[in-house]
Scaffold this active site. Structure first.
Site, short mmCIF file in Angstrom:
data_model
loop_
_atom_site.label_atom_id
_atom_site.label_comp_id
_atom_site.label_asym_id
_atom_site.label_seq_id
_atom_site.Cartn_x
_atom_site.Cartn_y
_atom_site.Cartn_z
N GLY A 167 36.34 31.74 34.76
CA GLY A 167 35.26 32.71 34.73
C GLY A 167 35.67 33.97 34.01
N ASP A 222 23.26 38.23 31.70
CA ASP A 222 24.14 37.33 30.94
C ASP A 222 23.69 35.88 31.09
OD1 ASP A 222 26.20 36.79 29.18
OD2 ASP A 222 27.72 36.60 30.74
N LYS A 274 36.04 30.96 43.76
CA LYS A 274 36.13 31.83 42.59
C LYS A 274 37.19 32.89 42.84
CE LYS A 274 33.26 34.73 39.59
NZ LYS A 274 31.88 35.22 39.35
#
Length: 635
Positions: free
Chosen positions: A15, A125, A35
Site C-alpha cells: 500500500g 484517489d 494493513k
C-alpha cells in the site's frame, strides 16, 4: 506474528504507507487483511485519521475496518479480505470485461462512494488499484479500499502538495481542491478505461495535468453510444457541470440500462443480476498455430486416460522389440482404453512421421473401467472406482504384465496419491455419508498416516477433487450443486465450493468457502495453487492460490474439458477439439484445432504434448513439439 490473534499467510500487496498481508483469525478461522502502517511513513495523526475514517464507513462496497492490532513488530489495521485482488488485474490488453460486468463494478463503486460522501468523506484517489474484488458466481463485487489520503469534504482547502494518481485526478485536484465531484470524475475515467481499454489522457504527470485541465474529451467508437453522454457528463472540466452526487450518477446508469435491456441493440446492457456470459471478450487474438504433429499413432480403441513417465529407472535392462533408436530422453506412454492398460516405450523421435510403434496391451483390470493413470516414482498407478493397482517400472516381461494390488474398497471412491508415492488418500462413499481413508504405500521410518477414517458430509462425492498439496497435506475441493444456494436448509453449504485441508494424519487444518463452483480441478507447478474450470461461466478458468488465498479469473473462450500444467504455463482443451495455451500470467499465447474430438491429453517434459482423439470408430494419438508450434513464448 507471535502472541497475536492472527497468523500471517502471505504478503498480498504494497500500500501507499505499508504492506498488506493475508492472515487468518486464529479463534474463528476467518480470513482478514492486515494493513501494516509504519511509524516513519504513517505518523500517529495520520494513523488516527485513517482509523477514524474507516470506523465510520460500514458498507458492502467499502473495505471495512474490523479492529486495530498492536504487536511487537508494529501496528496493523484489520480489514475485510478481498480474494479477487484489484480491478487492475482484470484490465488486460488481450481481453476486456464485457459491458454488463464493467457497469456492475462501476455501480458498486458509486454505491460505496455515496455512503462515504453522505458522511462527509471524499476518497480523492479512486483508481483500479484501490478497487478490490470479491469473486462469486455472478462475477465480482467491487469494494473501495485505501482511504489513506481521504479528506473531509467540509474542509476544502488548498494544499501545498497533491496526493493521488494524476491519470485519474479531476482538474481541480491539481490546484489542491476537491469535492464530491472530484471522485465522480475519477469514476468517469474508470468507466472510460473499462469500456475503451485505455484512459482518455496519458503522459507524464505534467502532461496529464495539462490534459485534464485543457484537452477536450474524445470518445472512441469502441464505447457504446448509449453510454457516451454519461461519460461526457462525468468528465466535464468544471465540477458544477458534472453529476452532483454518486447517487445521481448511479441513477443515470440505471435509467440508461433499463430501457436498453428492452431493446435488441447490441449496445444494450441488461440488469447485472442476470448478466449473460461471456465475462470477457477477446481484444487481441492469440496466434493460430497449424495442426502439425511430429508423430501420429492410429488408435483402434477410445482412450480415456494418458500418462507419461521419463525417469531413469524406466529404461529396461533388455529393450523390447518396439524400442526405437535415438538420442533424446527415454519415455513410456501409458494409456487406458476401458478396462485395458496399454503402453509404448521408446525415445522421443525428432522427425515428423506416422509412428509404427503399436501400443502393447499389458494388463486388463476387472470390475470397473480405468479412471486415472498416475505416474509416481514406483511406476504407474491404475485407478478404478473401487481399486488402486500398481504397474512397477521394474516390470520387463513381454506380453501381459501383472498389476500389484494396492487398495480395494467395497464402494465407489475418489483417489489421490502423494507426489512421492508414499501415501494415498481416498474418499469412499457409504450410506448417509462418506469417509476419508488414508493408506501408506512406501515403507519409511518415522512416517505415519491416519489410522482411522475421517467422516465427511459431502453433497455429492463425484463432485469432490482430492489434491495432494505436498508430502504432508491434502486438499479436498467439494462443489455444491446450484440448488444449494436457494435452499434454506443448506444455508451452511450455500457457498459454491468448499476446500478443506487435512494433514496426512487426518487432522483438519481448516476449510475455505468459495462463492464459485469448480470443475476439473488440478494442481499447478506453483506450491499451493489450483487451476479449475469455472462451472458457472463457460470460457473461464479460476487460478486459486491457497497460501495466501487469492482467486484470479482467466479467459479462454472455450469450455474446458481437459487441463494440463507445464513449468511455463497451462494447456486447456475442449472436447470438440480446440486447444488454448496460456503463459503463467494467464495470457493466451496460441491455439490449435484438432481434427477430431479430444478424449485425453498429457504433457511430456514440459515442451511436448500428447493428444488422444476419437472419431466414430477410429482415433489417433498425436505428439507435438510445442517449440515448433509458433507460440508467443520463449522456451
Amino acid at each position: 506474528m507471535k502472541r497475536s490473534k492472527y497468523r500471517l499467510l502471505g504478503l498480498i500487496g504494497q500500500g501507499q504507507f505499508g504492506q498488506v498481508y493475508c492472515a487468518v483469525h486464529r479463534p474463528t478461522g476467518r480470513l482478514v487483511a492486515l494493513k501494516s502502517l509504519a511509524h516513519e511513513r504513517f505518523p500517529t495523526h495520520k494513523f488516527l485519521r485513517e482509523l477514524r475514517f474507516l470506523l465510520s464507513l460500514q458498507h458492502p462496497n467499502i473495505v471495512t475496518c474490523q479492529a486495530l492490532e498492536h504487536t511487537a513488530t508494529g501496528r496493523y489495521l484489520v480489514m475485510d479480505y478481498c480474494e479477487g485482488g484489484t480491478l487492475r488485474t482484470l484490465m488486460t490488453e488481450e481481453s476486456r470485461l464485457a459491458v454488463p460486468y464493467s457497469l456492475k463494478i462501476v455501480a458498486d463503486v458509486l454505491a460505496g462512494l455515496e455512503h462515504a460522501h453522505s458522511r462527509g468523506i471524499v476518497h480523492c484517489d479512486i483508481k483500479p488499484e484501490n478497487i478490490l474484488l470479491h469473486v462469486h458466481a455472478g462475477g465480482w463485487t467491487a469494494r473501495i479500499s485505501d482511504f489513506g489520503i481521504a479528506r473531509l469534504s467540509r474542509e476544502i482547502v488548498r494544499q501545498d502538495g497533491n496526493t493521488g494518481s494524476p491519470a485519474y485526478m479531476a482538474p481541480e485536484r491539481f490546484y489542491g481542491q476537491y469535492s464530491v465531484a472530484s471522485d465522480l470524475y475519477s469514476v468517469g475515467i474508470l468507466l472510460f478505461e473499462l469500456l475503451a481499454g485505455y484512459r482518455p489522457f496519458s503522459g507524464t504527470p505534467a502532461q496529464l495535468m495539462s490534459a485534464h485541465l485543457n484537452t477536450p474529451l474524445h470518445l472512441p467508437d469502441t464505447i457504446p453510444s448509449v453510454w457516451q453522454p454519461l461519460i461526457t457528463q462525468a468528465l466535464q472540466k468544471l465540477p458544477a457541470r458534472r453529476f452532483h452526487s454518486a447517487s445521481e450518477m448511479l441513477a443515470a446508469i440505471h435509467a440508461i440500462a433499463k430501457p436498453a435491456a428492452s431493446t435488441e441493440s447490441t449496445e444494450a446492457w441488461v440488469d447485472w443480476s442476470t448478466a449473460p456470459t461471456p465475462l470477457f471478450f477477446t481484444v487481441e487474438l492469440p496466434p493460430e498455430c497449424q495442426f502439425q504433429p511430429q508423430e501420429q499413432t492410429p488408435l483402434k480403441q477410445k482412450i480415456t486416460a494418458l500418462a507419461v513417465a521419463q525417469p531413469e529407472d524406466t529404461v529396461p535392462a533388455a529393450p523390447p522389440a518396439n524400442w526405437t533408436d535415438g538420442t533424446a530422453a527415454s519415455w513410456v506412454v501409458y494409456q487406458a482404453a476401458g478396462h485395458q492398460l496399454q503402453q509404448v516405450r521408446g525415445r522421443l523421435a525428432a522427425t515428423s512421421t506416422e509412428s509404427e510403434q503399436p501400443f502393447q496391451p499389458i494388463a486388463t483390470v476387472s470390475g470397473e473401467p480405468i479412471e486415472q493413470l498416475l505416474v509416481r516414482p514406483q511406476g504407474c498407478f491404475v485407478v478404478t472406482a473401487q481399486a488402486v493397482q500398481l504397474l512397477p517400472f521394474s516390470s520387463t516381461s513381454e506380453g501381459s504384465m501383472s498389476l500389484q494390488p494396492i487398495a480395494v474398497w467395497p464402494q465407489p471412491s475418489r483417489v489421490a496419491i502423494s507426489s512421492d508415492g508414499s501415501w494415498l488418500a481416498a474418499i469412499v462413499s457409504s450410506v448417509g455419508e462418506s469417509h476419508l481413508h488414508w493408506q501408506r504405500i512406501a515403507e519409511r521410518p518415522s512416517f505415519a498416516v491416519a489410522s482411522q477414517p475421517v467422516a465427511l458430509h459431502l453433497p455429492d462425492m463425484q463432485s469432490a477433487s482430492l489434491l495432494p498439496l505436498d508430502l504432508r497435506h491434502l486438499a479436498i475441493a467439494t462443489t455444491n450443486p446450484p440448488a444449494f444456494a436457494s435452499d434454506p436448509s443448506r444455508k451452511e453449504q450455500a457457498a459454491g465450493t468448499t476446500i478443506r485441508v487435512f494433514t496426512r494424519r487426518g487432522a483438519l487444518l481448516g476449510s475455505l468457502p468459495l462463492a464459485v463452483r469448480l470443475e476439473t480441478v488440478i494442481l499447478t507447478a506453483n506450491p499451493y495453487q489450483l487451476l479449475a474450470a469455472d462451472a458457472d461461466h463457460a470460457g473461464a478458468l479460476l487460478l486459486i492460490d491457497l497460501k495466501p488465498y487469492r482467486i484470479k479469473r482467466l479467459w479462454v473462450e472455450i469450455t474446458p474439458a481437459f487441463l494440463a500444467v507445464t513449468d511455463w504455463g497451462y494447456i486447456v482443451a475442449e472436447a470438440a477439439g480446440r486447444i488454448v495455451f496460456l503463459d503463467q500470467e494467464g495470457r493466451q499465447i496460441g491455439t490449435i484445432h484438432s481434427p477430431a474430438a479430444i478424449t485425453a491429453i498429457a504433457t511430456m517434459q514440459g515442451d511436448r504434448l500428447l493428444i488422444a482423439t476419437w472419431d466414430h470408430d477410429h482415433g489417433a494419438l498425436y505428439r507435438f513439439e510445442l517449440r515448433d508450434l509458433g507460440l508467443d513464448l520463449v522456451f
